[in-house]
Design a protein around this motif. Structure first.
Motif, short mmCIF file in Angstrom:
data_model
loop_
_atom_site.label_atom_id
_atom_site.label_comp_id
_atom_site.label_asym_id
_atom_site.label_seq_id
_atom_site.Cartn_x
_atom_site.Cartn_y
_atom_site.Cartn_z
N GLU A 45 37.49 4.46 -9.19
CA GLU A 45 38.27 3.84 -10.25
C GLU A 45 38.22 4.67 -11.53
OE1 GLU A 45 38.45 -0.34 -12.73
OE2 GLU A 45 38.30 -0.39 -10.55
N ARG A 46 37.06 5.22 -11.83
CA ARG A 46 36.95 6.07 -13.02
C ARG A 46 37.88 7.28 -12.91
NH1 ARG A 46 31.93 7.27 -12.46
NH2 ARG A 46 31.34 5.16 -13.06
N ILE A 61 46.21 -0.78 -18.09
CA ILE A 61 45.53 -0.62 -16.80
C ILE A 61 44.75 -1.89 -16.49
CG2 ILE A 61 43.86 0.71 -15.46
CD1 ILE A 61 44.39 3.08 -17.34
N ILE A 62 44.87 -2.36 -15.24
CA ILE A 62 44.04 -3.43 -14.72
C ILE A 62 43.30 -2.88 -13.51
CG2 ILE A 62 43.99 -5.71 -13.64
CD1 ILE A 62 46.57 -6.37 -15.17
N GLY A 63 41.98 -2.88 -13.56
CA GLY A 63 41.18 -2.38 -12.46
C GLY A 63 40.15 -3.40 -12.02
N GLU A 64 39.72 -3.31 -10.78
CA GLU A 64 38.74 -4.27 -10.28
C GLU A 64 37.38 -4.10 -10.95
OE1 GLU A 64 36.71 -6.04 -6.21
OE2 GLU A 64 37.87 -4.18 -6.08
N ARG A 69 42.53 -2.94 -19.52
CA ARG A 69 42.81 -2.19 -20.74
C ARG A 69 44.24 -2.54 -21.14
NH1 ARG A 69 40.26 3.84 -20.46
NH2 ARG A 69 38.30 3.34 -19.41
N LEU A 70 44.39 -3.59 -21.91
CA LEU A 70 45.71 -4.13 -22.21
C LEU A 70 46.02 -4.01 -23.69
CD1 LEU A 70 45.57 -7.39 -20.05
CD2 LEU A 70 46.42 -5.13 -19.40
N SER A 71 47.21 -3.47 -23.97
CA SER A 71 47.66 -3.34 -25.35
C SER A 71 49.06 -3.94 -25.53
CB SER A 71 47.69 -1.86 -25.75
OG SER A 71 48.62 -1.15 -24.94
N GLY A 72 49.57 -4.58 -24.47
CA GLY A 72 50.93 -5.11 -24.53
C GLY A 72 51.98 -4.10 -24.14
N ALA A 73 51.58 -3.00 -23.49
CA ALA A 73 52.54 -1.98 -23.07
C ALA A 73 53.47 -2.50 -21.99
CB ALA A 73 51.79 -0.74 -22.55
N ASP A 74 54.64 -1.92 -21.90
CA ASP A 74 55.62 -2.32 -20.90
C ASP A 74 55.18 -1.92 -19.49
OD1 ASP A 74 58.07 -3.58 -20.29
OD2 ASP A 74 59.05 -1.64 -20.08
N TRP A 75 54.43 -0.81 -19.40
CA TRP A 75 53.97 -0.29 -18.12
C TRP A 75 52.51 -0.68 -17.90
CZ3 TRP A 75 57.24 2.51 -14.90
CH2 TRP A 75 58.42 2.99 -15.47
N CYS A 76 52.18 -1.08 -16.67
CA CYS A 76 50.80 -1.46 -16.35
C CYS A 76 50.44 -1.00 -14.94
CB CYS A 76 50.63 -2.97 -16.47
SG CYS A 76 48.93 -3.53 -16.16
N TRP A 77 49.33 -0.27 -14.84
CA TRP A 77 48.80 0.19 -13.56
C TRP A 77 47.77 -0.81 -13.06
CZ3 TRP A 77 50.62 4.70 -11.33
CH2 TRP A 77 51.43 5.50 -12.15
N ALA A 96 40.77 0.48 1.92
CA ALA A 96 41.92 1.20 1.37
C ALA A 96 41.80 1.32 -0.14
CB ALA A 96 43.22 0.47 1.72
N VAL A 97 42.44 2.36 -0.68
CA VAL A 97 42.64 2.54 -2.12
C VAL A 97 44.04 2.03 -2.43
CG1 VAL A 97 42.58 4.13 -4.06
CG2 VAL A 97 41.20 4.61 -2.01
N SER A 98 44.17 1.23 -3.48
CA SER A 98 45.45 0.58 -3.77
C SER A 98 45.85 0.80 -5.22
CB SER A 98 45.33 -0.92 -3.48
OG SER A 98 46.51 -1.61 -3.84
N ILE A 99 47.10 1.22 -5.42
CA ILE A 99 47.64 1.41 -6.77
C ILE A 99 49.02 0.77 -6.84
CG2 ILE A 99 48.39 3.06 -8.53
CD1 ILE A 99 46.57 5.15 -7.28
#
Length: 255
Positions: A45-46, A61-64, A69-77, A96-99
């Motif tokens: 994840e790092r 970014i949302i990680g397990e 790491r949310l700032s209100g951006a339109d794009w989110c991983w 599995a690795v999932s994105i």
């Protein structure tokens, strides 16, 4: 975006394979009584977060493992570094690795890679779903008694009293067979590829299912919550071709 996902999924998978070969007891921790995490989960994840921040510094970014790491951006991983950590710890192949990548409220790109199986699933919104570069589609199965389904038991790991055993007892007598990978991401990828005909589960998180949802949709499938709505995974998740999803909802919609 899809090339970025492909490139870094493959590298993350190499980290997983190397880490699984050298995994020691000291590398494994418990987040809960039945919930494992390893140094490899955190390292993968790092790696992914660092690559995203370098390339797309304004994206959320949302990680397990590292959280949001949310700032209100339109794009989110949306990242799950190892979905199926128990299998990973036991030297098994079904992890599995999932994105997933979301723009606004819509999933727009996704990748799931099973490193030990060397299976790479990719999808872009409106462009279809692919396994190792070949287009995939959900199965054409039309009867529940001919269907092979997948499920899991994250709800038991969480200690929920209303859990999947109830639905398993309802559904199992009516299907051809059942498979359990221990990875919701891989289960959904296999629905997309027609390797299983449908999937249901309770108590999952967004990072478990985000990439798989887009894969299933781009492969021609249908994804709902347990009641036919869009509140998944909060109210459970059901996936399959339209016919099998409808058949499953007759069971999951029961209280």
């Amino acid at each position: 975006m899809i090339e970025f996902i492909r490139q870094h999924l493959l590298h993350a998978g190499a980290l997983c394979r190397q880490g699984q070969q050298t995994l020691a007891a000291a590398d494994i921790e418990r987040k809960g009584p039945k919930d494992l995490v390893t140094a490899v989960d955190r390292g993968v994840e790092r790696y992914l977060v660092e690559r995203i921040v370098e390339r797309f510094p304004g994206h959320d970014i949302i990680g397990e493992e590292e959280g949001e790491r949310l700032s209100g951006a339109d794009w989110c991983w949306i990242i799950d570094p190892i979905d199926g950590t128990t299998s990973f710890c036991r030297g098994q192949a079904y992890y599995a690795v999932s994105i997933g990548l979301r723009r606004g409220g819509d999933l727009v790109a996704a990748g799931i890679y099973a490193p030990a199986l060397d299976q790479l699933f990719l999808a872009e919104r409106g462009s279809g779903a692919f396994l190792d570069g070949k287009r995939i589609e959900v199965s054409a199965c039309k009867r529940l008694d001919e269907a092979v389904l997948a499920t899991g038991f994250a709800c038991l790991r969480a200690g929920l009293s209303h859990n999947n055993l109830y639905y398993l007892n309802l559904i199992l007598p009516h299907i051809l067979d059942l498979r359990r990978c221990g990875s919701a991401a891989l289960d959904l990828a296999y629905v997309a590829a027609g390797k299983v005909d449908g999937f249901w589960e309770l108590n999952l998180n967004l990072y478990d299912i985000a990439a798989g949802v887009l894969l299933v949709r781009e492969a021609g499938g249908v994804v709902t919550d347990f009641f036919g709505g869009a509140d998944f995974p909060g109210r459970g998740i059901v996936a399959g071709n339209g016919r099998i999803t409808a058949e499953l909802l007759a069971f999951t919609g029961r209280a």
